[in-house]
Motif scaffolding. Structure first.
Motif, PDB file in Angstrom:
ATOM      1  N   TRP A  31       0.809  -1.208   0.000  1.00  0.00           N
ATOM      2  CA  TRP A  31       0.000   0.000   0.000  1.00  0.00           C
ATOM      3  C   TRP A  31       0.847   1.265   0.000  1.00  0.00           C
ATOM      4  O   TRP A  31       1.996   1.269   0.459  1.00  0.00           O
ATOM      5  N   VAL A  32       0.267   2.322  -0.527  1.00  0.00           N
ATOM      6  CA  VAL A  32       0.859   3.665  -0.495  1.00  0.00           C
ATOM      7  C   VAL A  32      -0.286   4.628  -0.219  1.00  0.00           C
ATOM      8  O   VAL A  32      -1.335   4.546  -0.857  1.00  0.00           O
ATOM      9  N   SER A  33      -0.099   5.525   0.735  1.00  0.00           N
ATOM     10  CA  SER A  33      -1.118   6.525   1.047  1.00  0.00           C
ATOM     11  C   SER A  33      -0.575   7.914   0.767  1.00  0.00           C
ATOM     12  O   SER A  33       0.629   8.169   0.902  1.00  0.00           O
ATOM     13  N   GLY A  34      -1.470   8.819   0.380  1.00  0.00           N
ATOM     14  CA  GLY A  34      -1.112  10.204   0.127  1.00  0.00           C
ATOM     15  C   GLY A  34      -1.990  11.123   0.948  1.00  0.00           C
ATOM     16  O   GLY A  34      -3.210  10.928   1.035  1.00  0.00           O
ATOM     17  N   TYR A  35      -1.368  12.129   1.571  1.00  0.00           N
ATOM     18  CA  TYR A  35      -2.084  13.051   2.450  1.00  0.00           C
ATOM     19  C   TYR A  35      -1.705  14.494   2.119  1.00  0.00           C
ATOM     20  O   TYR A  35      -0.555  14.782   1.790  1.00  0.00           O
ATOM     21  N   SER A  45      -2.580   1.300  -3.938  1.00  0.00           N
ATOM     22  CA  SER A  45      -1.681   0.159  -3.825  1.00  0.00           C
ATOM     23  C   SER A  45      -0.748   0.129  -5.020  1.00  0.00           C
ATOM     24  O   SER A  45      -0.981   0.798  -6.031  1.00  0.00           O
ATOM     25  N   VAL A  46       0.309  -0.628  -4.873  1.00  0.00           N
ATOM     26  CA  VAL A  46       1.278  -0.837  -5.944  1.00  0.00           C
ATOM     27  C   VAL A  46       1.308  -2.334  -6.210  1.00  0.00           C
ATOM     28  O   VAL A  46       1.641  -3.124  -5.329  1.00  0.00           O
ATOM     29  N   LYS A  47       0.935  -2.711  -7.403  1.00  0.00           N
ATOM     30  CA  LYS A  47       0.925  -4.120  -7.803  1.00  0.00           C
ATOM     31  C   LYS A  47       2.298  -4.465  -8.358  1.00  0.00           C
ATOM     32  O   LYS A  47       2.836  -3.748  -9.194  1.00  0.00           O
ATOM     33  N   VAL A  48       2.859  -5.554  -7.879  1.00  0.00           N
ATOM     34  CA  VAL A  48       4.186  -6.002  -8.308  1.00  0.00           C
ATOM     35  C   VAL A  48       4.032  -7.349  -9.000  1.00  0.00           C
ATOM     36  O   VAL A  48       3.531  -8.299  -8.418  1.00  0.00           O
ATOM     37  N   ASP A  49       4.444  -7.406 -10.256  1.00  0.00           N
ATOM     38  CA  ASP A  49       4.395  -8.644 -11.028  1.00  0.00           C
ATOM     39  C   ASP A  49       5.809  -9.056 -11.403  1.00  0.00           C
ATOM     40  O   ASP A  49       6.621  -8.217 -11.793  1.00  0.00           O
ATOM     41  N   ARG A  50       6.076 -10.342 -11.310  1.00  0.00           N
ATOM     42  CA  ARG A  50       7.364 -10.882 -11.735  1.00  0.00           C
ATOM     43  C   ARG A  50       7.352 -11.015 -13.251  1.00  0.00           C
ATOM     44  O   ARG A  50       6.390 -11.492 -13.836  1.00  0.00           O
ATOM     45  N   VAL A  51       8.419 -10.582 -13.883  1.00  0.00           N
ATOM     46  CA  VAL A  51       8.554 -10.732 -15.330  1.00  0.00           C
ATOM     47  C   VAL A  51       9.025 -12.158 -15.599  1.00  0.00           C
ATOM     48  O   VAL A  51      10.086 -12.558 -15.117  1.00  0.00           O
ATOM     49  N   LYS A  56      13.352  -9.684 -12.910  1.00  0.00           N
ATOM     50  CA  LYS A  56      12.858  -8.311 -12.937  1.00  0.00           C
ATOM     51  C   LYS A  56      11.420  -8.302 -12.463  1.00  0.00           C
ATOM     52  O   LYS A  56      10.749  -9.333 -12.446  1.00  0.00           O
ATOM     53  N   VAL A  57      10.964  -7.116 -12.094  1.00  0.00           N
ATOM     54  CA  VAL A  57       9.570  -6.953 -11.702  1.00  0.00           C
ATOM     55  C   VAL A  57       8.948  -5.830 -12.515  1.00  0.00           C
ATOM     56  O   VAL A  57       9.631  -4.919 -12.974  1.00  0.00           O
ATOM     57  N   ASP A  58       7.650  -5.916 -12.686  1.00  0.00           N
ATOM     58  CA  ASP A  58       6.865  -4.868 -13.315  1.00  0.00           C
ATOM     59  C   ASP A  58       5.991  -4.273 -12.214  1.00  0.00           C
ATOM     60  O   ASP A  58       5.301  -5.016 -11.512  1.00  0.00           O
ATOM     61  N   ILE A  59       6.047  -2.961 -12.042  1.00  0.00           N
ATOM     62  CA  ILE A  59       5.333  -2.303 -10.956  1.00  0.00           C
ATOM     63  C   ILE A  59       4.301  -1.355 -11.549  1.00  0.00           C
ATOM     64  O   ILE A  59       4.601  -0.606 -12.480  1.00  0.00           O
ATOM     65  N   GLN A  60       3.088  -1.394 -10.969  1.00  0.00           N
ATOM     66  CA  GLN A  60       2.013  -0.553 -11.470  1.00  0.00           C
ATOM     67  C   GLN A  60       1.207  -0.007 -10.298  1.00  0.00           C
ATOM     68  O   GLN A  60       0.737  -0.768  -9.447  1.00  0.00           O
ATOM     69  N   GLY A  61       1.055   1.324 -10.245  1.00  0.00           N
ATOM     70  CA  GLY A  61       0.246   1.958  -9.223  1.00  0.00           C
ATOM     71  C   GLY A  61      -1.239   1.774  -9.504  1.00  0.00           C
ATOM     72  O   GLY A  61      -1.649   1.674 -10.657  1.00  0.00           O
ATOM     73  N   GLN A  62      -2.023   1.745  -8.423  1.00  0.00           N
ATOM     74  CA  GLN A  62      -3.471   1.573  -8.538  1.00  0.00           C
ATOM     75  C   GLN A  62      -4.180   2.508  -7.569  1.00  0.00           C
ATOM     76  O   GLN A  62      -3.593   2.948  -6.584  1.00  0.00           O
ATOM     77  N   ASP A  63      -5.463   2.793  -7.857  1.00  0.00           N
ATOM     78  CA  ASP A  63      -6.329   3.556  -6.953  1.00  0.00           C
ATOM     79  C   ASP A  63      -5.797   4.957  -6.645  1.00  0.00           C
ATOM     80  O   ASP A  63      -5.759   5.391  -5.498  1.00  0.00           O
ATOM     81  N   GLY A  64      -5.350   5.677  -7.676  1.00  0.00           N
ATOM     82  CA  GLY A  64      -4.901   7.053  -7.502  1.00  0.00           C
ATOM     83  C   GLY A  64      -3.414   7.226  -7.281  1.00  0.00           C
ATOM     84  O   GLY A  64      -2.931   8.344  -7.101  1.00  0.00           O
ATOM     85  N   ILE A  65      -2.674   6.144  -7.277  1.00  0.00           N
ATOM     86  CA  ILE A  65      -1.226   6.199  -7.077  1.00  0.00           C
ATOM     87  C   ILE A  65      -0.535   5.822  -8.391  1.00  0.00           C
ATOM     88  O   ILE A  65      -0.844   4.797  -8.984  1.00  0.00           O
ATOM     89  N   ASP A  66       0.384   6.673  -8.853  1.00  0.00           N
ATOM     90  CA  ASP A  66       1.241   6.363 -10.002  1.00  0.00           C
ATOM     91  C   ASP A  66       2.641   6.112  -9.462  1.00  0.00           C
ATOM     92  O   ASP A  66       3.109   6.844  -8.594  1.00  0.00           O
ATOM     93  N   VAL A  67       3.309   5.102  -9.973  1.00  0.00           N
ATOM     94  CA  VAL A  67       4.631   4.759  -9.457  1.00  0.00           C
ATOM     95  C   VAL A  67       5.567   4.392 -10.602  1.00  0.00           C
ATOM     96  O   VAL A  67       5.156   3.795 -11.585  1.00  0.00           O
TER      97      VAL A  67
END
Length: 162
Positions: A31-35, A45-51, A56-67
Motif C-alpha cells: 500500500w501507499v497513502s497520500g495526504y 496500492s502498488v501491484k508487483v508482477d514478476r517478469v 525483474k519486476v513490473d510495478i504498477q500503481g493503482q487507486d490514484g497512485i502512479d509509481v
C-alpha cells in the motif's frame, strides 16, 4: 500557509519487491497513502508482477497512485489528486530494532553520527550507531508521550516535546 503533500508507503515495501521477484511470498502488492491538508486522503496500492524468465519486476500503481520503479530501493511516486508529483521514496539504509516493544514516536541522530535517540511512549532512549543499536541510556519519568526529540548542535544534550 502552504501545505505540502505527504506520501507514505508500506514500511516494508523494499523487502516485498525481492520476495515477490523470487517467489518467496504470496503477496503481490503493497500500500501507499497520500495526504495533504484540505484534500481527501488517497489510499492506493502498488501491484508487483514478476517478469517471466527474468529476475525483474513490473510495478504498477493503482487507486490514484502512479509509481515508477527506479531500483529495488528507490521508487518515484505521484498522486495527482493531492498535487504530489515525482516524489522520490528511498528505502532505509539501516534498520534498528527498538529495545521496548512499543512504537517509535520520534528519532534523531547526533550531528557526529555516533548516537541516536528515539522515543517510545514516555521514554527517551539513546543508543550507539556503531554498536548496532546497543542502548546507552533510558530516560523515564515523562508525564506523557514524547513526540519529538532533537540533539543539541553540540551533541552534549537532547530535548523533546510532550
Amino acid at each position: 500557509m502552504i501545505y505540502l503533500p505527504q506520501i507514505c508507503p508500506q514500511p516494508d515495501w523494499h523487502n516485498l519487491i525481492p520476495e515477490i521477484s523470487d517467489h518467496s511470498t504470496t503477496d503481490t502488492s503493497f500500500w501507499v497513502s497520500g495526504y495533504r491538508k484540505g484534500y481527501t486522503s488517497i489510499h492506493g496500492s502498488v501491484k508487483v508482477d514478476r517478469v517471466p524468465g527474468a529476475h525483474k519486476v513490473d510495478i504498477q500503481g493503482q487507486d490514484g497512485i502512479d509509481v515508477q520503479y527506479i531500483n529495488s530501493r528507490t521508487l518515484k511516486v505521484s498522486c495527482t489528486q493531492i498535487g504530489a508529483k515525482d516524489i522520490t521514496i528511498y528505502a532505509p539504509r539501516k534498520e534498528w530494532k527498538a529495545s521496548l516493544s512499543k512504537p517509535i514516536l520520534a528519532i534523531d541522530v547526533s550531528s557526529d553520527n555516533r548516537l541516536y535517540a528515539y522515543t517510545q511512549e514516555q521514554h527517551v532512549l539513546v543508543a550507539s550507531v556503531q554498536q548496532e543499536g546497543e542502548t546507552q541510556m533510558v530516560m523515564k519519568g515523562h508525564l506523557s508521550d514524547v513526540t519529538t526529540i532533537r540533539f543539541f548542535p553540540s551533541n552534549q544534550g537532547i530535548y523533546g516535546n510532550i
